[in-house]
Design an enzyme around this catalytic site. Structure first.
Site, PDB file in Angstrom:
ATOM      1  N   ARG A  40       0.836  -1.201   0.000  1.00 46.82           N
ATOM      2  CA  ARG A  40       0.000   0.000   0.000  1.00 46.82           C
ATOM      3  C   ARG A  40       0.877   1.260   0.000  1.00 46.82           C
ATOM      4  NH1 ARG A  40      -5.063  -1.828   0.393  1.00 46.82           N
ATOM      5  NH2 ARG A  40      -5.394  -3.668   1.704  1.00 46.82           N
TER       6      ARG A  40
ATOM      7  N   HIS B 201       8.246   1.462 -10.703  1.00 46.66           N
ATOM      8  CA  HIS B 201       7.055   1.019  -9.990  1.00 46.66           C
ATOM      9  C   HIS B 201       5.801   1.365 -10.759  1.00 46.66           C
ATOM     10  CE1 HIS B 201       7.990   5.126  -8.597  1.00 46.66           C
ATOM     11  NE2 HIS B 201       6.685   5.292  -8.484  1.00 46.66           N
TER      12      HIS B 201
HETATM   13  P1  5GP Z   1       6.092   8.290  -7.932  1.00 42.63           P
HETATM   14  O1  5GP Z   1       5.663   9.715  -7.814  1.00 42.63           O
HETATM   15  O2  5GP Z   1       7.578   8.130  -7.847  1.00 42.63           O
HETATM   16  O3  5GP Z   1       5.494   7.616  -9.139  1.00 42.63           O
HETATM   17  O4  5GP Z   1       5.411   7.542  -6.715  1.00 42.63           O
HETATM   18  C1  5GP Z   1       6.106   7.142  -5.583  1.00 42.63           C
HETATM   19  C2  5GP Z   1       5.061   6.692  -4.588  1.00 42.63           C
HETATM   20  O5  5GP Z   1       5.709   6.020  -3.537  1.00 42.63           O
HETATM   21  C3  5GP Z   1       4.268   7.852  -3.976  1.00 42.63           C
HETATM   22  O6  5GP Z   1       2.887   7.648  -4.226  1.00 42.63           O
HETATM   23  C4  5GP Z   1       4.616   7.781  -2.489  1.00 42.63           C
HETATM   24  O7  5GP Z   1       3.539   8.094  -1.650  1.00 42.63           O
HETATM   25  C5  5GP Z   1       5.061   6.340  -2.325  1.00 42.63           C
HETATM   26  N1  5GP Z   1       6.049   6.156  -1.285  1.00 42.63           N
HETATM   27  C6  5GP Z   1       7.192   6.879  -1.096  1.00 42.63           C
HETATM   28  N2  5GP Z   1       7.878   6.419  -0.051  1.00 42.63           N
HETATM   29  C7  5GP Z   1       7.160   5.369   0.439  1.00 42.63           C
HETATM   30  C8  5GP Z   1       7.382   4.487   1.542  1.00 42.63           C
HETATM   31  O8  5GP Z   1       8.365   4.557   2.286  1.00 42.63           O
HETATM   32  N3  5GP Z   1       6.436   3.525   1.749  1.00 42.63           N
HETATM   33  C9  5GP Z   1       5.332   3.405   0.956  1.00 42.63           C
HETATM   34  N4  5GP Z   1       4.467   2.429   1.251  1.00 42.63           N
HETATM   35  N5  5GP Z   1       5.105   4.221  -0.098  1.00 42.63           N
HETATM   36  C10 5GP Z   1       6.003   5.189  -0.339  1.00 42.63           C
END
Ligand code: 5GP
Ligand code: ZN
Length: 113
Positions: free
Chosen positions: A28, A99
């Site tokens: 999550r 991701h």
């Molecule tokens: P991006 O903007 O890089 O596509 O999305 C990264 C996602 O990773 C964001 O939605 C953020 O909330 C999530 N995220 C960042 N750090 C962590 C973490 O330590 N644990 C979890 N579960 N999600 C994270």
């Protein structure tokens, strides 16, 4: 390597893990943008989608398969959902480990950005 998602994959940082197999881990999102917000990552570190080698492209197919399975288990398969991969700065990528986002459980904005 100082990568938060590698640390989650290694169990060094806790996460609410929903799925794990030989290729991917799903957990999550810590800052959910929808009632269902799951992050699906490969265990192997690739910095961005752009850096995924062609011979590893099947990995993204497997991530989609896991997203579909999680959509069923999270109860959003019928109502609908979105899968997103942000790539690079202007793509909105913040965490530098490939991701996929699975989002659902509310009406999502039709505007993609
Ligand atoms: P991006 O903007 O890089 O596509 O999305 C990264 C996602 O990773 C964001 O939605 C953020 O909330 C999530 N995220 C960042 N750090 C962590 C973490 O330590 N644990 C979890 N579960 N999600 C994270
Ligand atoms: Zn990583």
């Amino acid at each position: 390597m100082d990568c938060i998602f590698c640390k989650i994959a290694a169990g060094e940082i806790p996460a609410d893990i929903l799925h794990t197999d030989e290729e991917v881990i799903a957990f999550r999102d810590i800052n959910p943008q929808a009632p269902v917000h799951v992050v699906i990552i490969p265990g192997e570190h690739f910095t961005t989608l752009a850096e995924l080698p062609e011979e590893k492209s099947v990995l993204v197919g497997h991530m989609v398969h896991v997203a579909n399975k999680l959509a069923v288990s999270e109860g959003i398969s019928e109502s609908g959902y979105r899968v997103v991969i942000n790539c690079g700065k202007q793509g909105g990528q913040v965490v530098q480990h490939l991701h996929m986002h699975l989002l659902g459980g509310r009406q999502l904005d039709g505007n993609l950005g």
